[in-house]
Design a protein around this motif. Structure first.
Motif, PDB file in Angstrom:
ATOM      1  N   VAL A 194      87.581  24.205 -25.738  1.00 33.76           N
ATOM      2  CA  VAL A 194      86.542  24.590 -24.521  1.00 33.76           C
ATOM      3  C   VAL A 194      87.417  25.400 -23.578  1.00 33.76           C
ATOM      4  CG1 VAL A 194      84.948  22.746 -24.603  1.00 33.76           C
ATOM      5  CG2 VAL A 194      87.038  22.312 -23.271  1.00 33.76           C
ATOM      6  N   GLY A 195      86.912  26.145 -22.618  1.00 39.20           N
ATOM      7  CA  GLY A 195      87.679  26.874 -21.488  1.00 39.20           C
ATOM      8  C   GLY A 195      88.067  28.101 -21.864  1.00 39.20           C
ATOM      9  N   GLY A 196      87.409  28.779 -23.028  1.00 39.61           N
ATOM     10  CA  GLY A 196      87.425  30.113 -23.307  1.00 39.61           C
ATOM     11  C   GLY A 196      86.499  30.921 -22.312  1.00 39.61           C
ATOM     12  N   ASP A 197      86.792  32.255 -22.820  1.00 42.97           N
ATOM     13  CA  ASP A 197      86.032  33.237 -22.094  1.00 42.97           C
ATOM     14  C   ASP A 197      84.435  33.129 -22.284  1.00 42.97           C
ATOM     15  OD1 ASP A 197      84.639  35.933 -21.376  1.00 42.97           O
ATOM     16  OD2 ASP A 197      86.780  37.128 -21.885  1.00 42.97           O
ATOM     17  N   PRO A 198      83.700  32.804 -21.335  1.00 41.85           N
ATOM     18  CA  PRO A 198      82.389  32.436 -21.253  1.00 41.85           C
ATOM     19  C   PRO A 198      81.484  33.469 -22.066  1.00 41.85           C
ATOM     20  CG  PRO A 198      83.084  33.008 -18.952  1.00 41.85           C
ATOM     21  CD  PRO A 198      84.201  33.026 -19.732  1.00 41.85           C
ATOM     22  N   ARG A 199      81.992  34.896 -22.173  1.00 40.58           N
ATOM     23  CA  ARG A 199      81.331  35.795 -22.800  1.00 40.58           C
ATOM     24  C   ARG A 199      81.182  35.607 -24.494  1.00 40.58           C
ATOM     25  NH1 ARG A 199      84.552  41.151 -21.656  1.00 40.58           N
ATOM     26  NH2 ARG A 199      86.183  39.725 -21.900  1.00 40.58           N
ATOM     27  N   LEU A 200      82.168  34.849 -24.837  1.00 40.04           N
ATOM     28  CA  LEU A 200      81.905  34.493 -26.429  1.00 40.04           C
ATOM     29  C   LEU A 200      80.870  33.262 -26.748  1.00 40.04           C
ATOM     30  CD1 LEU A 200      85.858  34.541 -27.051  1.00 40.04           C
ATOM     31  CD2 LEU A 200      84.043  36.304 -27.517  1.00 40.04           C
ATOM     32  N   GLN A 201      80.034  33.071 -25.942  1.00 43.38           N
ATOM     33  CA  GLN A 201      79.079  31.885 -26.354  1.00 43.38           C
ATOM     34  C   GLN A 201      77.967  32.352 -27.310  1.00 43.38           C
ATOM     35  OE1 GLN A 201      77.852  29.266 -23.370  1.00 43.38           O
ATOM     36  NE2 GLN A 201      79.689  29.021 -22.471  1.00 43.38           N
ATOM     37  N   VAL A 202      77.912  32.037 -28.356  1.00 43.60           N
ATOM     38  CA  VAL A 202      77.173  32.426 -29.477  1.00 43.60           C
ATOM     39  C   VAL A 202      76.480  31.373 -30.212  1.00 43.60           C
ATOM     40  CG1 VAL A 202      78.065  34.698 -29.991  1.00 43.60           C
ATOM     41  CG2 VAL A 202      78.908  32.553 -31.004  1.00 43.60           C
ATOM     42  N   PRO A 203      75.193  31.254 -30.612  1.00 44.35           N
ATOM     43  CA  PRO A 203      74.607  30.323 -31.401  1.00 44.35           C
ATOM     44  C   PRO A 203      75.231  30.147 -32.790  1.00 44.35           C
ATOM     45  CG  PRO A 203      73.165  32.112 -31.488  1.00 44.35           C
ATOM     46  CD  PRO A 203      74.255  32.438 -30.689  1.00 44.35           C
ATOM     47  N   ARG A 204      75.135  28.916 -33.453  1.00 43.57           N
ATOM     48  CA  ARG A 204      75.651  28.566 -34.872  1.00 43.57           C
ATOM     49  C   ARG A 204      74.750  29.530 -35.739  1.00 43.57           C
ATOM     50  NH1 ARG A 204      74.667  22.337 -35.157  1.00 43.57           N
ATOM     51  NH2 ARG A 204      75.287  21.833 -32.991  1.00 43.57           N
ATOM     52  N   ARG A 205      75.399  29.730 -36.854  1.00 41.91           N
ATOM     53  CA  ARG A 205      74.722  30.607 -37.947  1.00 41.91           C
ATOM     54  C   ARG A 205      73.333  29.652 -38.368  1.00 41.91           C
ATOM     55  NH1 ARG A 205      76.914  34.108 -41.442  1.00 41.91           N
ATOM     56  NH2 ARG A 205      75.837  33.097 -43.055  1.00 41.91           N
ATOM     57  N   GLU A 206      72.166  30.688 -38.599  1.00 41.40           N
ATOM     58  CA  GLU A 206      71.053  29.976 -38.788  1.00 41.40           C
ATOM     59  C   GLU A 206      71.134  29.264 -40.440  1.00 41.40           C
ATOM     60  OE1 GLU A 206      67.789  33.068 -38.533  1.00 41.40           O
ATOM     61  OE2 GLU A 206      68.489  33.145 -36.385  1.00 41.40           O
ATOM     62  N   GLN A 207      71.827  29.885 -41.212  1.00 42.30           N
ATOM     63  CA  GLN A 207      72.310  29.329 -42.386  1.00 42.30           C
ATOM     64  C   GLN A 207      73.630  28.958 -42.599  1.00 42.30           C
ATOM     65  OE1 GLN A 207      70.073  28.620 -45.312  1.00 42.30           O
ATOM     66  NE2 GLN A 207      68.447  28.984 -44.140  1.00 42.30           N
ATOM     67  N   PRO A 208      73.879  27.714 -42.744  1.00 39.43           N
ATOM     68  CA  PRO A 208      75.461  27.299 -42.506  1.00 39.43           C
ATOM     69  C   PRO A 208      75.834  27.627 -43.892  1.00 39.43           C
ATOM     70  CG  PRO A 208      73.923  25.391 -42.062  1.00 39.43           C
ATOM     71  CD  PRO A 208      73.024  26.494 -42.331  1.00 39.43           C
ATOM     72  N   ARG A 209      77.097  28.093 -44.026  1.00 39.65           N
ATOM     73  CA  ARG A 209      77.728  28.402 -45.302  1.00 39.65           C
ATOM     74  C   ARG A 209      78.007  26.935 -46.049  1.00 39.65           C
ATOM     75  NH1 ARG A 209      80.222  32.276 -42.050  1.00 39.65           N
ATOM     76  NH2 ARG A 209      79.955  34.358 -42.962  1.00 39.65           N
ATOM     77  N   THR A 210      78.062  26.919 -47.462  1.00 40.48           N
ATOM     78  CA  THR A 210      78.272  25.860 -48.237  1.00 40.48           C
ATOM     79  C   THR A 210      79.983  25.676 -48.199  1.00 40.48           C
ATOM     80  OG1 THR A 210      78.203  27.201 -49.963  1.00 40.48           O
ATOM     81  CG2 THR A 210      76.174  25.948 -49.417  1.00 40.48           C
ATOM     82  N   THR A 211      80.503  26.614 -48.029  1.00 42.16           N
ATOM     83  CA  THR A 211      81.986  26.413 -48.124  1.00 42.16           C
ATOM     84  C   THR A 211      82.694  27.447 -47.124  1.00 42.16           C
ATOM     85  OG1 THR A 211      81.771  26.352 -50.347  1.00 42.16           O
ATOM     86  CG2 THR A 211      83.963  26.401 -49.652  1.00 42.16           C
ATOM     87  N   VAL A 212      83.449  26.885 -46.316  1.00 46.55           N
ATOM     88  CA  VAL A 212      84.152  27.686 -45.377  1.00 46.55           C
ATOM     89  C   VAL A 212      85.740  27.589 -45.851  1.00 46.55           C
ATOM     90  CG1 VAL A 212      84.878  27.797 -42.784  1.00 46.55           C
ATOM     91  CG2 VAL A 212      82.645  27.703 -43.386  1.00 46.55           C
ATOM     92  N   PRO A 213      86.527  28.546 -45.809  1.00 49.52           N
ATOM     93  CA  PRO A 213      87.932  28.148 -46.223  1.00 49.52           C
ATOM     94  C   PRO A 213      88.843  27.342 -45.210  1.00 49.52           C
ATOM     95  CG  PRO A 213      87.457  30.408 -45.610  1.00 49.52           C
ATOM     96  CD  PRO A 213      86.256  29.812 -45.413  1.00 49.52           C
ATOM     97  N   ALA A 214      89.761  26.622 -45.594  1.00 46.29           N
ATOM     98  CA  ALA A 214      90.564  26.104 -44.655  1.00 46.29           C
ATOM     99  C   ALA A 214      91.220  27.148 -43.783  1.00 46.29           C
ATOM    100  CB  ALA A 214      91.668  25.285 -45.326  1.00 46.29           C
ATOM    101  N   GLY A 215      91.372  26.634 -42.373  1.00 48.29           N
ATOM    102  CA  GLY A 215      92.094  27.670 -41.454  1.00 48.29           C
ATOM    103  C   GLY A 215      91.117  28.709 -40.694  1.00 48.29           C
ATOM    104  N   ALA A 216      89.751  28.715 -41.355  1.00 49.19           N
ATOM    105  CA  ALA A 216      88.945  29.654 -40.538  1.00 49.19           C
ATOM    106  C   ALA A 216      88.841  29.481 -39.083  1.00 49.19           C
ATOM    107  CB  ALA A 216      87.255  29.611 -41.424  1.00 49.19           C
ATOM    108  N   VAL A 217      88.823  30.246 -38.411  1.00 46.30           N
ATOM    109  CA  VAL A 217      88.476  30.219 -36.925  1.00 46.30           C
ATOM    110  C   VAL A 217      87.256  30.584 -36.506  1.00 46.30           C
ATOM    111  CG1 VAL A 217      89.257  30.979 -34.687  1.00 46.30           C
ATOM    112  CG2 VAL A 217      90.971  30.717 -36.617  1.00 46.30           C
ATOM    113  N   GLY A 218      86.294  29.707 -35.807  1.00 42.80           N
ATOM    114  CA  GLY A 218      84.904  29.910 -35.541  1.00 42.80           C
ATOM    115  C   GLY A 218      84.610  29.783 -34.055  1.00 42.80           C
ATOM    116  N   LEU A 219      83.294  30.140 -33.617  1.00 37.97           N
ATOM    117  CA  LEU A 219      82.842  30.150 -32.553  1.00 37.97           C
ATOM    118  C   LEU A 219      81.441  29.545 -32.703  1.00 37.97           C
ATOM    119  CD1 LEU A 219      83.490  33.677 -31.079  1.00 37.97           C
ATOM    120  CD2 LEU A 219      84.361  31.473 -30.138  1.00 37.97           C
ATOM    121  N   ALA A 220      81.187  28.485 -31.823  1.00 38.95           N
ATOM    122  CA  ALA A 220      79.599  28.140 -31.742  1.00 38.95           C
ATOM    123  C   ALA A 220      79.540  27.410 -30.375  1.00 38.95           C
ATOM    124  CB  ALA A 220      79.240  26.871 -32.908  1.00 38.95           C
TER     125      ALA A 220
END
Lengths: 287, 210
Positions: B136-162
């Protein structure tokens, strides 16, 4: 410091055979759940019968099929689902404390009722502990891998007591259980939470240690409530997904969940959940 | 603040925001009665689940829940003592949702990267998977909803926002966060003590690498 080998795995069944103990509580903040034996009462009984200290690692067996061969004298006991036992082909009563001589083989058949049997081994299974526990967490993939033929199980040093009884009556899981549930905390996120206690539910086939999928009905989520911020979960929590299907969390449930929990099975009744097979029926009642 | 029963072994404390969650967890952990009564404390985005030790009645557990007025004050016990560690996470900003995040926020892709790297983040709590940390505590402009369809596989090390959070997937798993980049840092290593790179309170700075 290598512990003596006591048992060699000769065969495993259709379901997973997992090393389990009392789990690893206290690590939720780094994303690690409690896990541990799915039916804690049966697991603890087995350890007591073979004179182990509480928390010794045992083997959790789904629908039998495990065969082990002793390499030294080993005292064992099978509790939980009453798997028929064969010692070198000779039937032995489930629930009996048995001492295997080197070279003898013990085989667990398919139990007449229930799902999970526990093979308690005097001394416990000696494998490296991860975060203080030897249990396999199937969701987090922590702890020892599922047993495979050829695996060698070393004996630990958990034998602190005497073997005081030589058998207990085998358990039976023939009844249709009605489990006690505390309502909430998110019962307001469905329109018809009473249907939880009026429906006869059936265990879905894709159930496992993470969760039991309930079939035979559904609940009606309130659509306007939107997305619930992730919150902590416990075994026994009944979570309702957007399509209205309930899932009851098992021991390897995710540490936090994003769907509303409309009721929580009381702790003492979660052991019975662990003995339900796909297709078995159950009900709930409020407490 | 509301305290809801969670079965016969848990209390779910509802709080106003993530800051209150962090303070509440710190107060419970440092409470004098906690070690005897509490098996675990599970932080969530707006809640703290307090779990009783076996045999502890739920009524006794209420004693470890902090008063509302103690949650109001700005400083938590965790802020005393040495300053928290800072971890730098090198990120290649080539995530499959970078364009989508730019669209949702009205920023250019370069501005998304600048916003993500420009402000230090802080570990609010862990969960989801071993080593996963909600930042938490990042730039407030970066607030985005989760994806409507979650991915079945996200690779290790992936950096995300939600929502208000950023996070890094410690290993390959299903996931619904908007992926903006990828890092090679190991988030979870059982040969390390502690195994989680991002413990509670740690400050995280993202750094763009080519």
């Amino acid at each position: 410091m290598s512990a003596p080998v006591g048992l060699v795995v000769r065969a495993v069944g259709g379901g997973p055979c997992l090393v389990q103990d009392a789990g690893r509580p206290g690590h939720a903040a780094i994303g690690v759940g409690v896990g541990g034996a799915a039916d804690r009462a049966s697991y603890e009984l087995g350890n007591r019968l073979v004179g182990n200290a509480p928390g010794a690692a045992a083997v959790e067996v789904v629908l039998g099929g495990l065969e082990v061969e002793a390499t030294v004298h080993v005292t064992v006991c099978v509790t939980g689902a009453p798997a028929p036992l064969h010692l070198d082909g000779r039937p032995e009563p489930s629930g009996a404390v048995l001492t295997l001589r080197p070279g003898q083989r013990l085989r667990l058949g398919v139990p007449a009722s229930g799902l999970r049997s526990f093979l308690a081994i005097r001394g416990g299974v000696a494998v490296a502990a991860v975060l203080g526990s030897r249990s396999r967490d199937t969701l987090a993939q922590l702890g020892p891998a599922p047993l495979a033929p050829g695996d060698r199980l070393a004996l630990g040093d958990a034998a602190t007591g005497e073997v005081l009884v030589d058998a207990v009556p085998p358990a039976s899981y023939d009844d249709r259980p009605v489990l006690r549930v505390v309502r909430g905390p998110r019962d307001g996120w469905v329109r018809d939470v009473e249907r939880l206690v009026t429906t006869t539910w059936r265990i879905g086939s894709s159930s496992d240690r993470v969760g039991l999928r309930l079939e035979g009905g559904g609940l009606d989520p309130v659509p306007a409530r939107g997305e619930l911020p992730s919150e902590g979960a416990l075994r026994g929590a009944i979570q309702v997904s957007p399509d209205g299907r309930p899932v009851v969390f098992g021991p390897d449930h995710p540490v936090t969940g994003g769907y509303p929990v409309v009721g929580v099975v009381i702790d003492a009744d979660t052991d019975r959940l662990a003995q339900l097979r796909p297709g078995d029926e159950l009900g709930f009642r409020w407490v | 603040m509301k305290v809801l029963p969670y079965g016969d072994r848990g209390l779910l404390v509802e709080l106003a925001d993530t800051d209150a969650v962090v303070r509440c967890v710190a107060l419970i952990r440092s409470g004098p009665a906690t070690s005897g009564l509490v098996a675990d404390v599970v932080p969530g985005a707006r809640t703290v689940l307090v779990v009783a030790r076996a045999g502890v009645p739920i009524d006794l557990l209420r004693a470890v829940v902090p008063d509302e007025k103690d949650l109001m004050c700005g400083e938590s016990p965790g802020h005393q003592g040495p300053p928290p560690a800072e971890v730098v996470i090198p990120v290649r900003y080539d995530g499959p949702d970078l364009e989508r995040v730019a669209g949702l926020t009205g920023l250019t892709e370069a501005e998304v990267v600048a916003a993500h790297t420009g402000t230090p983040w802080r570990v609010a709590f862990g969960g989801f998977a071993p080593g996963f940390a909600y930042l938490v505590g990042g730039d407030p402009r970066l607030q985005v909803p989760r994806r409507e369809q979650p991915r079945t596989t996200v690779p290790a090390g992936a950096v995300g926002l939600a929502g208000e959070f950023s996070g890094i997937y410690p290993r390959s798993s299903p996931g619904g966060w908007q992926l903006v980049g990828r890092t090679d840092r190991a988030l979870w290593d059982l040969d390390r003590d502690p195994p989680a790179l991002l413990g509670a309170g740690v400050t995280v700075r993202f750094e763009e690498v080519p």
